[in-house]
Design a protein around this motif. Structure first.
Motif, PDB file in Angstrom:
ATOM      1  N   ALA A   1      -5.134   1.338   3.777  1.00 54.92           N
ATOM      2  CA  ALA A   1      -5.964   0.525   2.890  1.00 54.92           C
ATOM      3  C   ALA A   1      -6.787   1.418   1.978  1.00 54.92           C
ATOM      4  O   ALA A   1      -6.326   2.444   1.538  1.00 54.92           O
ATOM      5  CB  ALA A   1      -6.817  -0.416   3.721  1.00 54.92           C
ATOM      6  N   LYS A   2      -8.045   1.044   1.750  1.00 50.55           N
ATOM      7  CA  LYS A   2      -8.852   1.743   0.757  1.00 50.55           C
ATOM      8  C   LYS A   2      -9.253   3.156   1.200  1.00 50.55           C
ATOM      9  O   LYS A   2      -8.960   3.587   2.297  1.00 50.55           O
ATOM     10  CB  LYS A   2     -10.125   0.935   0.492  1.00 50.55           C
ATOM     11  CG  LYS A   2      -9.877  -0.462  -0.003  1.00 50.55           C
ATOM     12  CD  LYS A   2     -11.201  -1.196  -0.059  1.00 50.55           C
ATOM     13  CE  LYS A   2     -10.994  -2.689   0.044  1.00 50.55           C
ATOM     14  NZ  LYS A   2     -12.248  -3.369   0.294  1.00 50.55           N
ATOM     15  N   GLY A   3      -9.932   3.847   0.336  1.00 47.55           N
ATOM     16  CA  GLY A   3     -10.422   5.185   0.638  1.00 47.55           C
ATOM     17  C   GLY A   3      -9.809   6.213  -0.282  1.00 47.55           C
ATOM     18  O   GLY A   3      -8.891   5.926  -1.036  1.00 47.55           O
TER      19      GLY A   3
ATOM     20  N   THR B   1       0.826  -1.222   0.000  1.00 46.57           N
ATOM     21  CA  THR B   1       0.000   0.000   0.000  1.00 46.57           C
ATOM     22  C   THR B   1       0.854   1.263   0.000  1.00 46.57           C
ATOM     23  O   THR B   1       0.326   2.370  -0.048  1.00 46.57           O
ATOM     24  CB  THR B   1      -0.924   0.035   1.232  1.00 46.57           C
ATOM     25  OG1 THR B   1      -0.130  -0.116   2.400  1.00 46.57           O
ATOM     26  CG2 THR B   1      -1.964  -1.062   1.170  1.00 46.57           C
TER      27      THR B   1
ATOM     28  N   ALA C   1      -6.064   6.870  -0.318  1.00 52.74           N
ATOM     29  CA  ALA C   1      -5.220   5.815  -0.875  1.00 52.74           C
ATOM     30  C   ALA C   1      -5.115   5.936  -2.393  1.00 52.74           C
ATOM     31  O   ALA C   1      -4.242   5.325  -3.009  1.00 52.74           O
ATOM     32  CB  ALA C   1      -5.776   4.455  -0.506  1.00 52.74           C
ATOM     33  N   ARG C   2      -5.981   6.735  -2.989  1.00 52.33           N
ATOM     34  CA  ARG C   2      -6.011   6.840  -4.454  1.00 52.33           C
ATOM     35  C   ARG C   2      -5.059   7.918  -4.950  1.00 52.33           C
ATOM     36  O   ARG C   2      -4.722   8.856  -4.218  1.00 52.33           O
ATOM     37  CB  ARG C   2      -7.423   7.192  -4.925  1.00 52.33           C
ATOM     38  CG  ARG C   2      -8.538   6.447  -4.243  1.00 52.33           C
ATOM     39  CD  ARG C   2      -8.853   5.136  -4.938  1.00 52.33           C
ATOM     40  NE  ARG C   2     -10.033   4.516  -4.365  1.00 52.33           N
ATOM     41  CZ  ARG C   2     -10.024   3.313  -3.795  1.00 52.33           C
ATOM     42  NH1 ARG C   2      -8.915   2.613  -3.712  1.00 52.33           N
ATOM     43  NH2 ARG C   2     -11.128   2.813  -3.310  1.00 52.33           N
TER      44      ARG C   2
END
Length: 147
Positions: A35-37, A30, A40-41
């Motif tokens: 993690a996601k969200g 990562t 994170a992009r």
């Protein structure tokens, strides 16, 4: 002195963090973004006043009053401040600024009628109060309005 005589200065420099270069680097998978969200992009940027979904401060505080964007701020000078000038002198805005009576001119200078004037003085300003004009004329002076 030759080039081979030069020695490097022992300064400890932190190495650049290389993220996303495998599990063994300690910053793999990562790449330190969790993690996601949205964070994170790629391309994610938080808005300046974002408070994590909570109602922002500028929306929580009450809005009061009215701000007139066309308001004119005049530097105020009273007759008692002008009274020390010589008899028959022409008091200009430049003279007021030099003597320290007026520090900053935003829109202009307004003369108010507080105090007494005993000498005939010609005063040049952007605005005058009625009382100030009466007192200047009573002392034998003149009030000139600058545009």
């Amino acid at each position: 002195m030759n080039l081979f005589d030069l020695k490097s200065i022992p300064i400890r420099r932190a190495r650049r963090k290389r993220v996303g270069r495998g599990a063994g680097s300690g910053m793999g998978k990562t790449a330190g973004r969790g993690a996601k969200g949205a964070s994170a992009r790629s391309g994610y940027g938080m808005k300046k006043l974002f408070e994590g979904g909570q109602t922002p401060l500028f929306r929580r505080l009450p809005k009061r009053g009215f701000n007139n964007r066309f308001k004119k701020d005049y530097s105020i000078v009273n007759l008692k401040d002008i009274a020390h000038f010589d008899s028959g002198a022409t008091v200009t805005i430049g003279m007021l600024k030099e003597s320290g009576i007026v520090k900053k001119i935003v829109t202009g200078v307004k003369i108010l009628g507080e105090g007494e004037l005993k000498k005939p003085i010609t005063v040049e300003a952007h605005k005058f109060s009625k009382v100030a004009i009466e007192k200047i004329k009573a002392a034998g002076g003149e009030a000139k309005i600058i545009s």
